[in-house]
Design a protein around this motif. Sequence first.
Motif, PDB file in Angstrom:
ATOM      1  N   ALA A 115       0.825  -1.207   0.000  1.00 18.83           N
ATOM      2  CA  ALA A 115       0.000   0.000   0.000  1.00 18.83           C
ATOM      3  C   ALA A 115       0.862   1.260   0.000  1.00 18.83           C
ATOM      4  O   ALA A 115       0.565   2.235  -0.704  1.00 18.83           O
ATOM      5  CB  ALA A 115      -0.928  -0.009   1.212  1.00 18.83           C
ATOM      6  N   LEU A 116       1.938   1.258   0.764  1.00 16.32           N
ATOM      7  CA  LEU A 116       2.811   2.434   0.813  1.00 16.32           C
ATOM      8  C   LEU A 116       3.524   2.639  -0.524  1.00 16.32           C
ATOM      9  O   LEU A 116       3.713   3.773  -0.976  1.00 16.32           O
ATOM     10  CB  LEU A 116       3.824   2.277   1.944  1.00 16.32           C
ATOM     11  CG  LEU A 116       3.225   2.224   3.358  1.00 16.32           C
ATOM     12  CD1 LEU A 116       4.304   1.915   4.385  1.00 16.32           C
ATOM     13  CD2 LEU A 116       2.516   3.525   3.703  1.00 16.32           C
ATOM     14  N   LEU A 119       1.064   4.224  -2.858  1.00 19.23           N
ATOM     15  CA  LEU A 119       0.912   5.647  -2.560  1.00 19.23           C
ATOM     16  C   LEU A 119       2.053   6.451  -3.193  1.00 19.23           C
ATOM     17  O   LEU A 119       1.823   7.473  -3.842  1.00 19.23           O
ATOM     18  CB  LEU A 119       0.881   5.845  -1.046  1.00 19.23           C
ATOM     19  CG  LEU A 119       0.530   7.225  -0.502  1.00 19.23           C
ATOM     20  CD1 LEU A 119       0.005   7.104   0.924  1.00 19.23           C
ATOM     21  CD2 LEU A 119       1.710   8.189  -0.514  1.00 19.23           C
ATOM     22  N   VAL A 135       6.439   9.140   3.873  1.00 14.84           N
ATOM     23  CA  VAL A 135       5.236   8.760   4.606  1.00 14.84           C
ATOM     24  C   VAL A 135       5.637   8.274   5.996  1.00 14.84           C
ATOM     25  O   VAL A 135       6.325   7.260   6.133  1.00 14.84           O
ATOM     26  CB  VAL A 135       4.445   7.648   3.892  1.00 14.84           C
ATOM     27  CG1 VAL A 135       3.132   7.382   4.633  1.00 14.84           C
ATOM     28  CG2 VAL A 135       4.173   8.014   2.443  1.00 14.84           C
ATOM     29  N   LEU A 162      -1.501   7.988   8.711  1.00 12.10           N
ATOM     30  CA  LEU A 162      -0.399   8.368   7.837  1.00 12.10           C
ATOM     31  C   LEU A 162      -0.176   9.870   7.876  1.00 12.10           C
ATOM     32  O   LEU A 162      -1.137  10.641   7.895  1.00 12.10           O
ATOM     33  CB  LEU A 162      -0.689   7.962   6.384  1.00 12.10           C
ATOM     34  CG  LEU A 162      -1.043   6.499   6.112  1.00 12.10           C
ATOM     35  CD1 LEU A 162      -1.332   6.302   4.629  1.00 12.10           C
ATOM     36  CD2 LEU A 162       0.069   5.570   6.566  1.00 12.10           C
ATOM     37  N   LEU A 187      -5.129  -0.618   7.087  1.00  8.43           N
ATOM     38  CA  LEU A 187      -4.632   0.349   6.117  1.00  8.43           C
ATOM     39  C   LEU A 187      -5.451   0.318   4.825  1.00  8.43           C
ATOM     40  O   LEU A 187      -5.526   1.321   4.101  1.00  8.43           O
ATOM     41  CB  LEU A 187      -3.161   0.070   5.820  1.00  8.43           C
ATOM     42  CG  LEU A 187      -2.382   1.124   5.029  1.00  8.43           C
ATOM     43  CD1 LEU A 187      -2.465   2.490   5.695  1.00  8.43           C
ATOM     44  CD2 LEU A 187      -0.932   0.700   4.870  1.00  8.43           C
ATOM     45  N   VAL A 192      -5.093   4.850  -0.676  1.00  5.07           N
ATOM     46  CA  VAL A 192      -3.719   5.354  -0.717  1.00  5.07           C
ATOM     47  C   VAL A 192      -3.381   6.008  -2.055  1.00  5.07           C
ATOM     48  O   VAL A 192      -2.607   6.966  -2.115  1.00  5.07           O
ATOM     49  CB  VAL A 192      -2.708   4.230  -0.382  1.00  5.07           C
ATOM     50  CG1 VAL A 192      -2.834   3.808   1.065  1.00  5.07           C
ATOM     51  CG2 VAL A 192      -2.876   3.040  -1.319  1.00  5.07           C
TER      52      VAL A 192
END
Length: 448
Positions: A115-116, A119, A135, A162, A187, A192
């Motif tokens: 997910a990060l 993003l 982040v 976040l 999350l 994201v």
Amino acid sequence: MQLSDSLRSVGHDLAAEMRRQRPHDCVATSAAVQSWHRVGGRYAEGRVRDISVQRGQATAARYVLRDSYRHRAVSGLDPTVARLAADQARDPAGRRGPDNGPVPEWMELSSALGALAELEEAARKFDPSVAQVVVDFELGDQDLVLADDAGLYDEHRLLSYLTIRVIARRGGRVATGFYTPGASGPLSGIDVRAAGEEVARRAVTGLDARPAPVGRLPVVVAGGRGMVLLHEACCHPLEGDEVLRGSVYAGRLGESIASPLVTLVDDPTVPQAVGSYTYDDEGTVGSPTMLIDNGVLTGYLTDQESAARLGRASSGNGRCTTALQPPQPRMTNTCLTAGTSSVADIIASTEHGIYAQHVGGGEVIESTGEFTFRVTNGYLIENGRVTDPIEETTITGTGTQVLRDIDAVADDSTVGAAKCGKFGQWVTVGVVGPTLRVGSLLVGGTER
């Protein structure tokens, strides 16, 4: 992580022990058995760094007396903590406060890394001027068993929070975009990709920023995160311990303290908001508390101790970072009720001012509400139109005057997220509401 039988068993034993140990002048009791996993860190350039990981368990007992309280907490699962708290209550010279034991480490990031990365990819693809995406993240998972005079309750809580910062560069100019999405869930509850695009848009737009104006101006504040202005400047003086210390709103229930456009509610039941829960950290059922109704002060935010000293029932706002710390009266989700104006009409009726899209950190005197906040993503309003972005600036005022100077409230509403510190304890809080306009605030500016 599922609620475990061991936590419930300790909770039952703890509740029974508290009944046996209850001091004669006790007006309320609360107990907590908690197990938590937390991981925080920074994601940048495709990898995680600066990791902070925790795994812990704690048992806490609290006796609320007529004029004070005794709180005792230990690391681990130990119902005998009730006796230690009772000994403190019987001996006023006894030490108050938690025993902090070592917290074992825990780390599980595999489900979050994808997910990060998504993003960061969305932010970088937004525009070639995006130079850096950072982040800071906090993921939490806890089981909580609570006991009070009425019974035993349990709750499973999740948190995803976040803090996104995107830096854009073009030629010799640099600009930064900020965004703080959160959810009381996994999350996956945060979009994201949309978050990455939004914060990148803010950074890229800032490359064309003009110096901010200086002086007293109308300020239109975006909904959601912008409600930090009301949370920090206006609502801390409504917390029970501040009221007992003589805040500007002490003894003023029933008085008109705000514009009739202002109806303000603290609501821990907002779905997915980061300040939501079923029970507060003393076992009181979380429910909406009306603070201001059409400008009239109608309520305070209390835990068991401040409620007892104010002669009221607890509003269910006793919160703590972990059971190792004593609960305090804290906000949950600060909610401004939507009005009837459109955002377009509010902007059109503003001849000259600023539009504050992201209100960042600052300084607040909690008892009085005097504040200075940063506007990190803002725009000029000229002749009833949002025009150019402005460089980072500040807005300064007092909460009491802000409440009276709100002269327009829009019909939109957004759920935002923030963090709030109080006496060394940090909790996440929801900030929920529509676009509003404050008729006059001191804008710090960057004009040269």
